[in-house]
Design a protein around this motif. Structure first.
Motif, PDB file in Angstrom:
ATOM      1  N   GLN A 195       0.827  -1.199   0.000  1.00 35.53           N
ATOM      2  CA  GLN A 195       0.000   0.000   0.000  1.00 35.53           C
ATOM      3  C   GLN A 195       0.864   1.252   0.000  1.00 35.53           C
ATOM      4  O   GLN A 195       0.591   2.200  -0.727  1.00 35.53           O
ATOM      5  N   GLU A 196       1.930   1.261   0.806  1.00 41.84           N
ATOM      6  CA  GLU A 196       2.801   2.434   0.884  1.00 41.84           C
ATOM      7  C   GLU A 196       3.563   2.641  -0.413  1.00 41.84           C
ATOM      8  O   GLU A 196       3.781   3.768  -0.832  1.00 41.84           O
ATOM      9  N   SER A 197       3.988   1.557  -1.061  1.00 41.89           N
ATOM     10  CA  SER A 197       4.743   1.700  -2.304  1.00 41.89           C
ATOM     11  C   SER A 197       3.853   2.185  -3.443  1.00 41.89           C
ATOM     12  O   SER A 197       4.327   2.835  -4.366  1.00 41.89           O
ATOM     13  N   SER A 198       2.552   1.900  -3.383  1.00 42.81           N
ATOM     14  CA  SER A 198       1.655   2.369  -4.435  1.00 42.81           C
ATOM     15  C   SER A 198       1.178   3.787  -4.175  1.00 42.81           C
ATOM     16  O   SER A 198       0.404   4.326  -4.952  1.00 42.81           O
ATOM     17  N   GLY A 199       1.624   4.411  -3.095  1.00 44.14           N
ATOM     18  CA  GLY A 199       1.282   5.801  -2.833  1.00 44.14           C
ATOM     19  C   GLY A 199       0.051   5.991  -1.983  1.00 44.14           C
ATOM     20  O   GLY A 199      -0.448   7.107  -1.870  1.00 44.14           O
ATOM     21  N   GLN A 200      -0.470   4.959  -1.380  1.00 46.02           N
ATOM     22  CA  GLN A 200      -1.675   5.080  -0.574  1.00 46.02           C
ATOM     23  C   GLN A 200      -1.358   5.171   0.909  1.00 46.02           C
ATOM     24  O   GLN A 200      -2.245   5.240   1.722  1.00 46.02           O
ATOM     25  N   GLY A 201      -0.079   5.180   1.269  1.00 43.11           N
ATOM     26  CA  GLY A 201       0.317   5.243   2.677  1.00 43.11           C
ATOM     27  C   GLY A 201       0.069   6.627   3.254  1.00 43.11           C
ATOM     28  O   GLY A 201      -0.082   7.618   2.537  1.00 43.11           O
ATOM     29  N   GLY A 202       0.080   6.726   4.564  1.00 41.23           N
ATOM     30  CA  GLY A 202      -0.215   7.988   5.218  1.00 41.23           C
ATOM     31  C   GLY A 202       0.964   8.937   5.273  1.00 41.23           C
ATOM     32  O   GLY A 202       0.805  10.139   5.153  1.00 41.23           O
ATOM     33  N   ARG A 203       2.169   8.430   5.451  1.00 36.76           N
ATOM     34  CA  ARG A 203       3.334   9.297   5.622  1.00 36.76           C
ATOM     35  C   ARG A 203       4.365   9.039   4.537  1.00 36.76           C
ATOM     36  O   ARG A 203       4.504   7.928   4.041  1.00 36.76           O
ATOM     37  N   LEU A 204       5.108  10.076   4.211  1.00 31.29           N
ATOM     38  CA  LEU A 204       6.209   9.950   3.268  1.00 31.29           C
ATOM     39  C   LEU A 204       7.491   9.648   4.022  1.00 31.29           C
ATOM     40  O   LEU A 204       7.687  10.122   5.137  1.00 31.29           O
ATOM     41  N   HIS A 205       8.365   8.911   3.388  1.00 34.63           N
ATOM     42  CA  HIS A 205       9.694   8.703   3.927  1.00 34.63           C
ATOM     43  C   HIS A 205      10.449  10.030   3.785  1.00 34.63           C
ATOM     44  O   HIS A 205      10.210  10.776   2.835  1.00 34.63           O
ATOM     45  N   PRO A 206      11.346  10.366   4.717  1.00 32.20           N
ATOM     46  CA  PRO A 206      12.050  11.652   4.623  1.00 32.20           C
ATOM     47  C   PRO A 206      12.781  11.867   3.304  1.00 32.20           C
ATOM     48  O   PRO A 206      12.827  12.994   2.803  1.00 32.20           O
ATOM     49  N   LYS A 207      13.336  10.816   2.700  1.00 33.93           N
ATOM     50  CA  LYS A 207      14.007  10.982   1.404  1.00 33.93           C
ATOM     51  C   LYS A 207      13.006  11.394   0.323  1.00 33.93           C
ATOM     52  O   LYS A 207      13.300  12.243  -0.525  1.00 33.93           O
ATOM     53  N   GLN A 208      11.815  10.788   0.335  1.00 35.08           N
ATOM     54  CA  GLN A 208      10.789  11.147  -0.645  1.00 35.08           C
ATOM     55  C   GLN A 208      10.328  12.585  -0.434  1.00 35.08           C
ATOM     56  O   GLN A 208      10.136  13.334  -1.397  1.00 35.08           O
ATOM     57  N   ALA A 209      10.155  12.987   0.834  1.00 37.17           N
ATOM     58  CA  ALA A 209       9.732  14.355   1.128  1.00 37.17           C
ATOM     59  C   ALA A 209      10.794  15.348   0.676  1.00 37.17           C
ATOM     60  O   ALA A 209      10.464  16.407   0.120  1.00 37.17           O
ATOM     61  N   ASN A 210      12.068  15.028   0.872  1.00 42.77           N
ATOM     62  CA  ASN A 210      13.136  15.930   0.455  1.00 42.77           C
ATOM     63  C   ASN A 210      13.189  16.084  -1.058  1.00 42.77           C
ATOM     64  O   ASN A 210      13.405  17.183  -1.564  1.00 42.77           O
ATOM     65  N   THR A 211      12.995  14.983  -1.800  1.00 37.83           N
ATOM     66  CA  THR A 211      13.007  15.106  -3.265  1.00 37.83           C
ATOM     67  C   THR A 211      11.836  15.955  -3.751  1.00 37.83           C
ATOM     68  O   THR A 211      11.996  16.771  -4.656  1.00 37.83           O
ATOM     69  N   LEU A 212      10.670  15.797  -3.131  1.00 36.84           N
ATOM     70  CA  LEU A 212       9.527  16.634  -3.521  1.00 36.84           C
ATOM     71  C   LEU A 212       9.752  18.098  -3.171  1.00 36.84           C
ATOM     72  O   LEU A 212       9.410  18.987  -3.947  1.00 36.84           O
ATOM     73  N   LEU A 213      10.325  18.348  -2.005  1.00 35.70           N
ATOM     74  CA  LEU A 213      10.584  19.729  -1.603  1.00 35.70           C
ATOM     75  C   LEU A 213      11.660  20.382  -2.465  1.00 35.70           C
ATOM     76  O   LEU A 213      11.607  21.586  -2.717  1.00 35.70           O
ATOM     77  N   LYS A 214      12.631  19.604  -2.944  1.00 38.64           N
ATOM     78  CA  LYS A 214      13.652  20.173  -3.822  1.00 38.64           C
ATOM     79  C   LYS A 214      13.100  20.441  -5.216  1.00 38.64           C
ATOM     80  O   LYS A 214      13.550  21.351  -5.904  1.00 38.64           O
ATOM     81  N   ARG A 215      12.127  19.658  -5.626  1.00 37.94           N
ATOM     82  CA  ARG A 215      11.480  19.901  -6.916  1.00 37.94           C
ATOM     83  C   ARG A 215      10.663  21.183  -6.898  1.00 37.94           C
ATOM     84  O   ARG A 215      10.572  21.888  -7.898  1.00 37.94           O
ATOM     85  N   HIS A 216      10.057  21.464  -5.756  1.00 39.53           N
ATOM     86  CA  HIS A 216       9.207  22.646  -5.607  1.00 39.53           C
ATOM     87  C   HIS A 216       9.753  23.495  -4.466  1.00 39.53           C
ATOM     88  O   HIS A 216       9.224  23.471  -3.355  1.00 39.53           O
ATOM     89  N   PRO A 217      10.833  24.259  -4.707  1.00 41.32           N
ATOM     90  CA  PRO A 217      11.448  25.013  -3.613  1.00 41.32           C
ATOM     91  C   PRO A 217      10.556  26.143  -3.125  1.00 41.32           C
ATOM     92  O   PRO A 217       9.695  26.652  -3.845  1.00 41.32           O
ATOM     93  N   ASN A 218      10.822  26.552  -1.900  1.00 43.88           N
ATOM     94  CA  ASN A 218      10.080  27.627  -1.270  1.00 43.88           C
ATOM     95  C   ASN A 218      10.701  28.961  -1.649  1.00 43.88           C
ATOM     96  O   ASN A 218      11.912  29.079  -1.798  1.00 43.88           O
ATOM     97  N   LEU A 219       9.874  29.964  -1.805  1.00 45.65           N
ATOM     98  CA  LEU A 219      10.374  31.306  -2.089  1.00 45.65           C
ATOM     99  C   LEU A 219      10.820  31.930  -0.771  1.00 45.65           C
ATOM    100  O   LEU A 219      10.047  31.996   0.188  1.00 45.65           O
ATOM    101  N   TYR A 220      12.069  32.377  -0.714  1.00 49.94           N
ATOM    102  CA  TYR A 220      12.599  32.940   0.523  1.00 49.94           C
ATOM    103  C   TYR A 220      12.335  34.439   0.587  1.00 49.94           C
ATOM    104  O   TYR A 220      13.165  35.251   0.205  1.00 49.94           O
ATOM    105  N   ARG A 221      11.173  34.777   1.038  1.00 51.31           N
ATOM    106  CA  ARG A 221      10.875  36.182   1.291  1.00 51.31           C
ATOM    107  C   ARG A 221       9.854  36.236   2.403  1.00 51.31           C
ATOM    108  O   ARG A 221       9.018  35.327   2.553  1.00 51.31           O
ATOM    109  N   GLU A 222       9.928  37.260   3.191  1.00 52.55           N
ATOM    110  CA  GLU A 222       9.001  37.388   4.295  1.00 52.55           C
ATOM    111  C   GLU A 222       7.675  37.918   3.823  1.00 52.55           C
ATOM    112  O   GLU A 222       7.586  38.574   2.779  1.00 52.55           O
ATOM    113  N   ILE A 223       6.673  37.666   4.603  1.00 49.73           N
ATOM    114  CA  ILE A 223       5.313  38.113   4.252  1.00 49.73           C
ATOM    115  C   ILE A 223       5.200  39.603   4.481  1.00 49.73           C
ATOM    116  O   ILE A 223       5.676  40.164   5.392  1.00 49.73           O
TER     117      ILE A 223
END
Length: 122
Positions: free
Chosen positions: A94-122
């Motif tokens: 279930q987790e390998s097919s993407g239906q799991g509840g949590r992401l592994h930290p490596k998967q979360a890091n790759t997603l966050l690097k694909r979509h970086p945050n804009l560094y500016r204050e509100i």
């Protein structure tokens, strides 16, 4: 949905601005999410079949480690372990097919690097 987010941003910017007197919030770091998460191991969870194992070992101790005398307890332990392994395999599938509840930290890091945050204050 977008109006709720912009309303929140307006409220935070009001709390940070000096126009309305003394600012309520004083952040010591910029109010932006990081582009990575901590690389921690996921918790393995609770051990399974502990009661069956303890009953089996108590039976062995009473019967002076005679395997034939504790056949019923051994079968109960083996059934429990087989069931636990089947559940673990189903959960991993279930987790390998993407239906799991949590992401592994490596998967979360790759997603966050694909979509970086804009560094500016509100």
């Amino acid at each position: 949905m977008a109006t709720k987010g912009s309303g929140l941003q307006a409220k935070v910017s009001r709390m940070l601005s000096k126009d309305f007197g003394k600012p309520i919030l004083k952040p010591n770091k910029p109010l932006a999410l990081r582009n990575e998460v901590a690389n921690r191991k996921l918790r393995q969870g609770e051990a399974s079949c502990l009661t069956e194992m303890s009953v089996m070992m108590a039976c062995w101790k009473q019967s002076e480690f005679n395997h034939a005398a504790c056949a019923q307890e051994v079968q109960a332990f083996q059934r429990c372990t087989a069931l636990a392994q089947a559940e673990r395999k189903a959960r991993m599938g279930q987790e390998s097919s993407g239906q799991g509840g949590r992401l592994h930290p490596k998967q979360a890091n790759t997603l966050l690097k694909r979509h970086p945050n804009l560094y500016r204050e509100i």
